[in-house]
Design a protein around this motif. Structure first.
Motif: not given
Ligand code: GMT
Length: 375
Positions: A234-244
């Motif tokens: 849950x949440x949004x932020x700069x790491x999202x793409x890398x995590x996906x």
């Protein structure tokens, strides 16, 4: 009392604490004025005692940076005069404590004295505030506040270590309204999140590098090898793409729900079996407390103020930052046995009781009263 609250209106912890504080103070009969650039996310305005005043910063193309502090100081001056605000409580030192000090000075010119309470939340001290470019202004505005609070003993210690502070710092912990975390959802709502035999693991944050979300993924990867499980991110932020991308690489993308900024945190936590908070640094860890209040045990790093909240072996476990093997071992220990999981869930809720809103908010009221009495 008529209290002005300045905060960031975002999903971040300091804004949430400021908003919940204002709402609780209003229930206790105080008149609350939120002064910020957007309506705080958790603010319900249907109350006679709660007001929201928006700070507008006119865009001027000549400026590379628009002067928010100036607009905020001016708004504070206007609102204090218009509404007779008696005390200003600013959350997050940068730039709120500095802007409030300027407002206070301007008001003194008009024979109006408004004391300032500054609450330090974490990154305003540890990550951002201690940068040499900001440190003199942050030190100055903390020392010029009429009262200063920090959300944990650990943050108080960090502040005294990193800055030359002359003021007393009071520790007032983050708090939780336990009634709001009374799980009241049905199993049918759980079935929308996971199958009956799957454990639900949750992480909530602003997905910034300081949260070490990659560790969440690695620990979850290890868990799901041993038992059926789903991860709620849950949440949004700069790491999202890398995590996906990492989830794709590990072949677990279909077991991870990216839920974005959610207003249904209470529902998600209600059905969670374990909360992961492996942060690099964390002054308190409000998200862990919210989980515990919803009877969710916590696997976290042993850093900053987290050990003041998550009690090792009771409400969950603490591991060294980055120790994925230890976090995995502890997670599997809790999740591996139904009775043990039940005990940890009960302990988590029990541990959260210490931070009940009705215990903590009076501490702020006392600070306001003492500060006003001194002026
Ligand atoms: O790190 C965040 O999630 C945002 C940040 C903020 O300033 O809003 O949270 C800080 O304040 C919270 C409320 O007091 C604390 O519970 C968080 O631990 C703290 N974050 C850090 O110290 C990294």
């Amino acid at each position: 009392m008529k209290i002005g609250i300045v905060c960031y209106p975002t999903f971040g912890g300091s804004g949430v604490v400021a908003t919940e504080l204002g709402l609780e103070l209003s229930k206790r009969g105080h008149e609350i004025h939120f002064i910020t650039y957007n309506q705080p996310v958790r603010l319900e305005l249907v109350s006679n005692n709660v007001h929201y005043h928006e700070v507008n910063v006119p865009e001027y193309p000549l400026f590379h940076y628009q002067p928010y502090e100036l607009a905020l100081s001016s708004k504070l001056v206007d609102m204090v005069k218009l509404h007779g605000i008696e005390i200003l409580h600013v959350h997050y030192a940068i730039p709120h404590a500095y802007a409030a000090y300027m407002a206070k000075k301007m008001l003194i010119e008009e024979n109006i004295y408004v004391p300032i309470v500054t609450t330090l939340h974490g990154t305003d001290i540890t990550l951002v505030g201690s940068h040499p470019f900001y440190r003199p202004a942050v030190t100055f505005s903390i020392n010029k506040s009429d009262a200063v609070t920090a959300v944990s003993q650990s943050l108080k210690d960090d502040t005294l270590r990193l800055f030359d502070i002359k003021n007393e710092i009071n520790v007032v912990s983050n708090f939780i309204d336990l009634d709001k975390h009374d799980c009241k959802f049905t199993d049918c709502q759980r079935s929308l999140m996971a199958k009956e035999n799957e454990r639900i693991i949750t992480h909530i944050s602003n997905l910034r590098p300081v949260k070490r979300v990659e560790d969440v993924i690695e620990v979850f990867y290890n868990i799901q090898k041993e038992m059926p499980a789903k991860l709620m991110l849950v949440g949004e932020g700069p790491e999202r793409e890398r995590i996906e991308a990492r989830c794709m690489e590990l072949g677990i993308y279909n077991k991870v729900a990216f839920l974005g900024k959610s207003n249904e945190i209470d529902k998600i936590l209600c059905f969670s079996d374990l909360f992961l908070l492996p942060s690099q640094s964390e002054s308190f860890g409000l998200a862990a407390l919210e989980a515990m209040a919803s009877s969710v045990p916590v696997i976290s790093s042993n850093t900053g103020g987290i050990p003041e909240v998550n009690i090792h072996g009771v409400s969950g476990f603490l591991s060294d930052v980055g120790d994925i093997a230890d976090m995995t071992k502890n997670a599997l220990y809790i999740l591996g046995d139904d009775d043990r999981l039940k005990t940890f869930k009960e302990n988590a809720r029990q541990t959260a009781l210490k931070f009940d809103v009705h215990t903590i908010v009076p501490q702020y009221e006392k600070i306001y009263e003492d500060t006003l009495a001194k002026c």
